[in-house]
Structure formats: structure tokens, C-alpha cells
Design a protein around this motif. Structure first.
Motif, PDB file in Angstrom:
ATOM      1  N   ASP A  16     -26.157  51.090  41.478  1.00  0.00           N
ATOM      2  CA  ASP A  16     -26.889  50.212  40.549  1.00  0.00           C
ATOM      3  C   ASP A  16     -27.596  51.031  39.484  1.00  0.00           C
ATOM      4  OD1 ASP A  16     -26.547  47.461  41.128  1.00  0.00           O
ATOM      5  OD2 ASP A  16     -27.746  47.670  42.951  1.00  0.00           O
ATOM      6  N   ALA A  44     -18.885  41.807  43.736  1.00  0.00           N
ATOM      7  CA  ALA A  44     -20.231  41.318  43.396  1.00  0.00           C
ATOM      8  C   ALA A  44     -20.923  42.297  42.446  1.00  0.00           C
ATOM      9  CB  ALA A  44     -21.055  41.134  44.670  1.00  0.00           C
ATOM     10  N   ARG A  47     -19.421  41.945  38.993  1.00  0.00           N
ATOM     11  CA  ARG A  47     -19.933  40.742  38.309  1.00  0.00           C
ATOM     12  C   ARG A  47     -21.347  40.991  37.776  1.00  0.00           C
ATOM     13  NH1 ARG A  47     -17.455  37.832  42.246  1.00  0.00           N
ATOM     14  NH2 ARG A  47     -19.339  37.714  43.530  1.00  0.00           N
ATOM     15  N   ARG A  48     -22.167  41.599  38.642  1.00  0.00           N
ATOM     16  CA  ARG A  48     -23.583  41.832  38.288  1.00  0.00           C
ATOM     17  C   ARG A  48     -23.714  42.717  37.048  1.00  0.00           C
ATOM     18  NH1 ARG A  48     -24.903  43.245  43.240  1.00  0.00           N
ATOM     19  NH2 ARG A  48     -25.442  45.440  43.038  1.00  0.00           N
ATOM     20  N   HIS A  49     -22.836  43.708  36.950  1.00  0.00           N
ATOM     21  CA  HIS A  49     -22.975  44.683  35.856  1.00  0.00           C
ATOM     22  C   HIS A  49     -21.952  44.471  34.733  1.00  0.00           C
ATOM     23  CE1 HIS A  49     -26.038  47.223  37.708  1.00  0.00           C
ATOM     24  NE2 HIS A  49     -25.419  47.043  38.865  1.00  0.00           N
TER      25      HIS A  49
END
Ligand SMILES: NC(=O)c1ccc[n+]([C@@H]2O[C@H](COP(=O)([O-])OP(=O)(O)OC[C@H]3O[C@@H](n4cnc5c(N)ncnc54)[C@H](O)[C@@H]3O)[C@@H](O)[C@H]2O)c1
Length: 366
Positions: A16, A44, A47-49
Motif C-alpha cells: 500500500d 482488491a 481496485r483500491r489503487h
């Protein structure tokens, strides 16, 4: 110049951080893929980044022709194999700290990258932390005269993932996890002098039920130029991450507290979202940080590494840096086991993990 295309291996804490840091320097590089073995995690994360591609097997990521630079954010035990596989696939590598678990692995990683003609970049972000860079600039200008003592401490309440506590996967405790930063820092700050000797005092004060690892560590490094480094690490400090330095010379000194020194002294009876890494509460008096990644130097580190890939900058932190740190880690664990200082070079062969030198000092062969 075209952006460097990055693939991240791992999809949790440090992944992250790297994805967010790359985004802060959008002209330099771009994360185009992520790989992580737990089903669903890589998707996931992607998608988040806003990342286009995700894989469960990192070897598929290595086969992706678009990727130029692989950022390894997997547990320590995996660093060597992933680096060697990445080098064979012709990818440049950024490896998270510590470089690996054993000195033989460090040699094999450096060798594989050299043979493949790719860069092995060692992710020591303290070389890029703005406050620490300023301290070094002043020292290099002569502000403190001859610097004879550099201290770095990193302390918190203990790691977030189980594997850190399992010495088979991590290689050691707080010294291995956090001391690698301080060792690299003192060495870099003093101009990368040869290490002459290492002395360490280690103990497991609080977390003996959870780990075989050290949770308190004090390491003293003697450099060939006569200067000393002192590195203090703990997994027993509640209240959020503490990362700070002190520098002493015959003409002056400086102190820098990376996080609390940049924070907002804050009182709240009801609390709020986030104060600082590893802080368990936001009620009462707290020290919320801002621009956390920037203050650590992660975006600046990834910018430098992208420029190294493009050939416009020369690596200031590479596989050799990681190997210097690894040898000091070996010496520190052996010192704690033997109860005396260890002279370098110190290269005992066939050690499965650094912490074995503390638990079984006879392995040091001294
Ligand atoms: N520079 C820093 O300040 C800093 C901070 C935190 C962690 N780190 C380092 O980054 C690395 C990862 O730590 P973390 O905190 O992100 O751990 P984490 O437990 O949060 O994440 C580890 C990730 O690795 C993945 N993984 C496990 N086995 C794998 C495999 N075989 N192939 C691919 N991926 C695999 C996991 O699925 C997970 O996504 C460690 O080496 C750690 O020391 C560095």
C-alpha cells in the motif's frame, strides 16, 4: 522520459505504501500490476489503487513484458527467491528491507542481478527522509565538525502481521525488523565507512509467549574512521511509531524526531480517524502526523529508483548496502550470544537465520 512500469509483489502493508508513494510522483513511474497469493487480495488491491493487472502467482507478473521494475513487499524469507526469479526474467528489482535472511542469499541476489544486467535497489527510505537528509546535508557542510556519534532509534508496539513474530519467516526480532534501518542509516550518514566492530545487547522483555525473537535491542557499531553508531529498537513501545536520530560532532549536534517532531500536538475527547502508524488510540493527547509517506521519504525513494532505471541517477542504496546491513545483523546477533563485540569481516557460513547466532552462539565459530 517514459514512466517506469512497476509491478508490486505483495498486497498488504508495504505494498500500500509503495503504491501510494509511486502515485505521488506521477511523472516518474506507474504501478501497472500486483501479485499476491491469497485469492482475491491482489484484485482488491488493484481496485483500491487503480492498477490494471493482478496476479496470484508472482511468476506470472514476472512474465508480463510491460513490467520493468519489480517492488518486492513479501515477507523477508521470500526476498531472495523473488529477486533471483525477477532478475532471470530481466526485471530491475526494488527489495524491501531487510535485503534477505542469510548472507548467502545476499550474495546470490547480487550475483543474479549483476549477471542479468539489472539493478538491485535496496529500499532504505531513511536515506530519503527529508528531515534526515537535511541533517546529513548540514553534517556534510561541516556544521557539526567531525561527527563521532550517530544514533537512530525505531520503536513501536510490535508488528502488524504474524509472520514477523515467526523467526523462521522473519529471521529475527526487533533488531532484524527495525535495526536494519538504523544500521543502514548510521553507515550512510557517516559516508559509508567500513564497519570495524559490532556489540549488541538483546532481550525478549514482553512478547516471549508470542515470539522467539528479540523485542528489545541496542546495537553499537564502531566504524573504521573511529565514529560510532548506536541503534535502539523495540517492539514494546505503545503510543505509536517513534523514529528519531541524534548526531554529535566536536562543533555541534542535531536532533530529529521524524514523526512526533512533525506532528500536531492534539487533544480530543472523542477521537478521530488516524494519528500515526501503530497508535492504538486517538483520544486524549495524541500526535497525528501529516504527509506520513513523504516524511519517511518513500515517494522520494521511488522517484530515485525510477531515475536509476532510466539511467539518470546512480543508486545510493543497492544490494551492497543490503549486504553491509546483513553482515552487521549477523554480527549483532552473534555479539549478543557471545556477550562481547564482534570484529568485521564476519561471515560465518551456513547460518539458517541471523537470530540463530544469538540462540546458539557456538555457530559463530569464534
Ligand atoms: N521500509 C519500511 O519501512 C517497511 C515497512 C513495512 C514493511 N517492510 C518490509 O516489507 C516486507 C513486507 O512487509 P509488510 O509489512 O507489507 O507485510 P504484510 O504481512 O503486511 O504483507 C506481506 C504481503 O506479502 C504477500 N506474500 C506472502 N507470501 C508471498 C509469496 N510467496 N509471493 C508473493 N507475495 C507473498 C502476502 O500475501 C502479503 O500481501 C517485509 O520484508 C518488511 O520488512 C518495510
Amino acid at each position: 522520459m517514459a514512466k517506469v512500469k512497476v509491478g508490486i509483489v505483495g498486497s498488504r502493508f508495504q505494498a500500500d505504501c509503495i503504491a501510494a508513494s509511486v502515485k505521488m510522483m506521477p511523472d516518474e513511474s506507474e504501478v501497472v500490476a500486483v501479485a499476491s497469493p491469497t485469492p482475491g487480495n491482489a484484485e482488491a488491491f488493484a481496485r483500491r489503487h487503480g492498477i490494471a493487472k493482478s496476479y496470484t502467482d508472482y511468476r506470472d507478473l514476472l512474465r508480463d513484458p510491460e513490467i520493468e521494475l519489480v517492488s518486492i513487499t513479501a515477507p523477508n524469507r521470500m526476498h531472495a527467491q523473488i529477486t533471483i526469479d525477477a532478475a532471470r526474467a530481466g526485471k530491475h528489482v526494488v527489495c524491501e528491507k531487510p535485503l534477505c535472511v542469510t548472507l548467502e542469499e545476499a550474495d546470490a541476489m547480487i550475483d543474479a542481478c549483476a549477471k542479468a544486467g539489472v539493478l538491485l535497489l535496496y529500499a532504505e527510505e531513511l536515506f530519503f527522509a527529508p528531515k534526515y537528509v537535511k541533517a546529513k546535508q548540514m553534517a556534510d557542510e561541516g556544521a557539526f565538525g567531525r561527527v563521532h556519534l550517530v544514533k537512530q532509534g525505531e520503536k513501536h508496539s510490535g508488528p502488524h502481521s504474524d509472520w514477523f513474530w515467526d523467526v523462521e519467516q522473519s529471521g529475527g526480532g526487533a533488531l532484524m525488523d527495525l535495526g536494519c534501518h538504523g544500521i543502514a542509516f548510521c553507515w550512510w550518514f557517516l559516508g559509508k565507512p567500513k564497519v570495524k566492530s559490532v556489540y549488541a545487547q538483546l532481550s525478549t522483555q514482553v512478547h516471549g509467549a508470542r515470539t522467539q525473537g528479540d523485542d528489545e535491542a541496542i546495537t553499537i557499531i564502531e566504524f573504521e574512521n573511529g565514529a560510532m553508531g548506536v541503534v535502539e529498537n523495540s517492539w514494546n513501545r505503545p503510543g505509536g511509531m517513534d523514529d528519531s536520530i541524534e548526531v554529535f560532532g566536536d562543533k555541534g549536534q542535531t536532533y530529529a524526531d521524524m514523526l512526533m517532531g512533525n506532528a500536531l500536538p492534539t487533544y480530543s475527547e472523542v477521537g478521530f480517524g488516524y494519528a500515526v502508524e501503530k497508535a492504538s488510540t486517538t483520544t486524549g493527547w495524541t500526535y497525528p502526523v501529516y504527509e506520513e509517506h513523504w516524511n519517511y521519504g518513500f515517494p522520494q525513494e521511488m522517484r530515485h529508483f525510477a531515475r536509476c532505471v532510466r539511467g539518470t541517477e546512480t543508486p545510493i542504496s543497492d544490494g551492497e548496502t543490503g549486504r553491509v546491513v546483513q553482515e552487521v545483523l549477523y554480527a549483532a546477533y552473534a555479539s549478543a550470544g557471545l556477550g562481547r563485540k564482534i570484529e568485521l569481516p564476519f561471515r560465518p557460513r551456513g547460518i539458517a537465520k541471523p537470530i540463530d547466532l544469538w540462540k546458539r552462539p557456538e555457530l559463530a565459530g569464534q
